[in-house]
Design an enzyme around this catalytic site. Structure first.
Site, mmCIF file in Angstrom:
data_model
loop_
_atom_site.group_PDB
_atom_site.id
_atom_site.type_symbol
_atom_site.label_atom_id
_atom_site.label_comp_id
_atom_site.label_asym_id
_atom_site.label_seq_id
_atom_site.Cartn_x
_atom_site.Cartn_y
_atom_site.Cartn_z
ATOM 1 N N GLY A 12 -4.598 2.855 -2.855
ATOM 2 C CA GLY A 12 -3.153 2.652 -2.945
ATOM 3 C C GLY A 12 -2.801 1.515 -3.885
ATOM 4 N N ASP A 13 -1.510 1.410 -4.174
ATOM 5 C CA ASP A 13 -0.987 0.330 -5.022
ATOM 6 C C ASP A 13 -1.560 0.370 -6.432
ATOM 7 O OD1 ASP A 13 0.342 -0.730 -2.679
ATOM 8 O OD2 ASP A 13 -1.648 -1.382 -2.048
ATOM 9 N N GLU A 14 -1.871 1.564 -6.922
ATOM 10 C CA GLU A 14 -2.409 1.678 -8.286
ATOM 11 C C GLU A 14 -1.301 1.566 -9.330
ATOM 12 O OE1 GLU A 14 -2.937 4.054 -5.974
ATOM 13 O OE2 GLU A 14 -5.088 4.055 -5.551
ATOM 14 N N LYS A 16 1.841 3.803 -9.313
ATOM 15 C CA LYS A 16 2.281 5.168 -9.654
ATOM 16 C C LYS A 16 3.580 5.161 -10.445
ATOM 17 C CE LYS A 16 0.415 7.123 -5.464
ATOM 18 N NZ LYS A 16 0.767 6.135 -4.443
ATOM 19 N N ASN A 38 5.506 3.348 4.995
ATOM 20 C CA ASN A 38 4.312 2.513 4.806
ATOM 21 C C ASN A 38 4.054 2.279 3.323
ATOM 22 O OD1 ASN A 38 3.817 5.264 4.645
ATOM 23 N ND2 ASN A 38 1.776 5.179 5.503
ATOM 24 N N GLN A 223 0.340 6.459 -0.653
ATOM 25 C CA GLN A 223 -1.025 5.969 -0.458
ATOM 26 C C GLN A 223 -1.982 6.585 -1.492
ATOM 27 O OE1 GLN A 223 0.680 7.238 2.610
ATOM 28 N NE2 GLN A 223 1.640 5.262 2.383
ATOM 29 N N THR A 238 -4.835 6.262 6.356
ATOM 30 C CA THR A 238 -3.508 6.553 6.887
ATOM 31 C C THR A 238 -3.566 7.923 7.562
ATOM 32 O OG1 THR A 238 -1.145 6.462 6.396
ATOM 33 C CG2 THR A 238 -2.540 7.596 4.765
ATOM 34 N N ARG A 302 0.965 -8.808 2.546
ATOM 35 C CA ARG A 302 -0.419 -9.264 2.729
ATOM 36 C C ARG A 302 -1.135 -9.397 1.384
ATOM 37 N NH1 ARG A 302 -2.669 -4.783 6.887
ATOM 38 N NH2 ARG A 302 -1.239 -3.474 5.704
ATOM 39 N N ASP A 332 -4.374 -4.972 -18.724
ATOM 40 C CA ASP A 332 -4.149 -6.340 -19.205
ATOM 41 C C ASP A 332 -4.659 -7.405 -18.237
ATOM 42 O OD1 ASP A 332 -1.899 -5.083 -17.734
ATOM 43 O OD2 ASP A 332 -1.125 -7.136 -17.703
ATOM 44 N N GLY A 412 -1.694 1.568 -18.829
ATOM 45 C CA GLY A 412 -0.710 0.514 -18.591
ATOM 46 C C GLY A 412 -1.266 -0.814 -19.091
HETATM 47 P P1 IMP Z 1 -0.624 3.109 8.179
HETATM 48 O O1 IMP Z 1 -0.361 4.053 7.055
HETATM 49 O O2 IMP Z 1 0.487 2.113 8.402
HETATM 50 O O3 IMP Z 1 -1.026 3.817 9.442
HETATM 51 O O4 IMP Z 1 -1.898 2.202 7.765
HETATM 52 C C1 IMP Z 1 -3.192 2.760 7.638
HETATM 53 C C2 IMP Z 1 -3.938 2.131 6.475
HETATM 54 O O5 IMP Z 1 -3.337 2.523 5.249
HETATM 55 C C3 IMP Z 1 -3.923 0.585 6.483
HETATM 56 O O6 IMP Z 1 -5.145 0.129 5.933
HETATM 57 C C4 IMP Z 1 -2.788 0.269 5.515
HETATM 58 O O7 IMP Z 1 -2.920 -1.018 4.947
HETATM 59 C C5 IMP Z 1 -2.984 1.368 4.483
HETATM 60 N N1 IMP Z 1 -1.752 1.692 3.731
HETATM 61 C C6 IMP Z 1 -0.683 2.381 4.164
HETATM 62 N N2 IMP Z 1 0.243 2.496 3.191
HETATM 63 C C7 IMP Z 1 -0.261 1.884 2.105
HETATM 64 C C8 IMP Z 1 0.219 1.692 0.753
HETATM 65 O O8 IMP Z 1 1.298 2.136 0.340
HETATM 66 N N3 IMP Z 1 -0.615 0.996 -0.064
HETATM 67 C C9 IMP Z 1 -1.822 0.530 0.331
HETATM 68 N N4 IMP Z 1 -2.306 0.691 1.562
HETATM 69 C C10 IMP Z 1 -1.529 1.363 2.452
#
Ligand code: IMP
Length: 427
Positions: A12-14, A16, A38, A223, A238, A302, A332, A412
């Protein structure tokens, strides 16, 4: 005509948003097909910064119809907070469409998410605490509340009562919390019903018609691959399908309607929450990636865990998602690092793995096998052509491409919206 899925390849957080932006001017629909609030993306347009958690990012692009598909879990309070915030800044949100089959996150899901995590102690998943897992659990247990249930008061009451029957036992007897009444949930949901009504429809049919009419539809995954409920680092995942197959099931369209699958890969790797992460760094290099890349969660704030790029993961994601293109982000951030390690395989107790190990225990022991590439020190944020990049940066990109199983179509090179090198068109 193009149905394009955009999926995250790592944890996640790449970024998008970079790919969505590239497509924006030619996109007619942007569909969120999994997850809920989330997710988190910060979109900067001009001097305005928008933090979205639930709404598809396409809501910010004039002319685009944003869609929340049936595979999503919707927290109505968050939905209306985000809509109100956008409206107060002059964003037109009137085109938003929501599937009548999407599931609702209620207060008991949020409470259960937090108490179960606390109960797990050292084994906790590190969820975002937004009630995502418990809402999906109710869906699979056939105890969920769907958007359409909100429009029938008697059904809604019956469903809330049914769900609370077991939950109140859990809350009071296992977790030592107070019981929740049907009335409090009912009243909470009722306040949104009339505002919600005009947005709700048969989004499966609407998207089918749009695709048949030759419109461009972007399916944006929440995610990423390694957080997928089936293919990720279970149980540290997730609760939804984050891969391209989820776009069909979670949007209600046929898999054959997806023509392109774009995977987003960060030039290095990050993860929030618990679970294995073979290339994770616990030293000053990890701190450098975190501070240079501003790696702090959009949803929870976090600090993200950081590590080098892992091509085993990208190959795995290329195969399972059927990636046709990769957008490489945040190149970069690596500027100034003299030698950049890239993981090409794993060593598990002396055995080499070029592909993902089958068993979770092996993955927990996996040590990265690195190849080191020479870095570059020139500022690359102004590069707009591949040939503008220093030779070592070009070689780094080519190396990732060779080991990834798909072509890299865009890169990017900075935080700005236009800080991107486009090599191949995505539509
Ligand atoms: P949940 O989706 O809140 O149930 O969390 C399950 C796992 O997915 C945890 O490790 C979260 O930190 C991770 N997670 C959920 N949404 C994201 C996101 O958008 N980016 C990165 N990690 C995520």
């Amino acid at each position: 005509m193009p149905g394009i899925a955009i999926v995250g390849v790592q944890w996640g957080d790449e970024g998008k948003g970079k790919a969505t932006d590239l497509l924006a001017s030619r996109t007619d629909y942007v569909v969120k097909f999994n997850g809920g609030n989330n997710a988190g993306h910060t979109v900067v347009i001009g001097d305005k910064k928008y933090a979205l958690h639930l709404l598809p990012s396409g809501i910010l692009t004039p002319g685009v119809t944003p869609v929340i598909g049936n595979g999503v879990v919707v927290d109505l309070e968050v939905l209306f907070d985000e809509l109100t915030a956008l409206q107060s800044r002059g964003v037109d949100t009137s085109k938003l469409r929501i599937s009548s089959n999407a599931h609702i996150i209620t207060n008991y899901h949020r409470i259960l998410d937090k108490v179960t995590e606390r109960f797990l102690g050292k084994r906790s998943i590190g969820t975002t605490g937004r009630g995502i897992g418990p809402a999906y659990a109710d869906k699979v247990n056939r105890l969920g509340i769907r958007v359409q249930d909100l429009f029938d008061e008697s059904i809604l009451r019956q469903k809330i009562e049914g769900a609370l029957e077991t939950k109140n036992h859990m809350l009071t007897k296992v977790y030592n919390r107070r019981a929740i009444t049907c009335d409090e949930i009912f009243d909470d949901l009722q306040q949104y019903v009339e505002r919600l009504r005009p947005m709700v429809g048969d989004t499966s049919l609407e998207l089918h018609n749009a695709l048949e009419a030759g419109k461009n539809v972007v399916f944006e995954a929440g995610q990423a691959m390694m957080l997928d409920i089936d293919y990720g680092t279970y149980p540290f995942v997730t609760s939804s399908t984050t891969t391209s197959a989820g776009a069909a099931a979670g949007a209600g369209i046929a898999p054959s309607k997806i023509d392109r699958v774009v995977g987003i890969v960060k030039a290095y790797t990050t993860r929030v929450g618990s679970g294995p992460f073979p290339t994770e760094l616990h030293d000053e290099w990890g701190d450098l990636l975190r501070s240079n890349g501003f790696e702090f969660g959009t949803t929870t704030g976090r600090p993200r865990r950081t590590g080098w790029n892992d091509t085993v993961i990208t190959r795995y994601a290329s195969r399972v998602n059927g990636l046709t293109d990769i957008v490489l982000t945040k190149l970069d951030v690596l500027t100034g690092i003299e030698r950049i390690p890239v993981c090409v395989a794993y060593d598990v107790d002396g055995e080499r793995f070029d592909e993902m190990p089958l068993s979770q225990s092996d993955y927990h022991h996996a040590k990265p096998i690195y190849e080191e590439l020479p870095g570059w020190s020139e500022d690359i944020t102004g590069a707009r052509e591949f040939s503008d990049l220093p030779a070592n940066a070009q070689a780094y990109v080519r190396f990732l491409e060779e080991h990834s199983g798909s072509r890299i179509s865009a890169i990017g090179v900075g935080a700005a919206r236009d800080a991107i090198i486009q090599i191949h068109d995505l539509i």
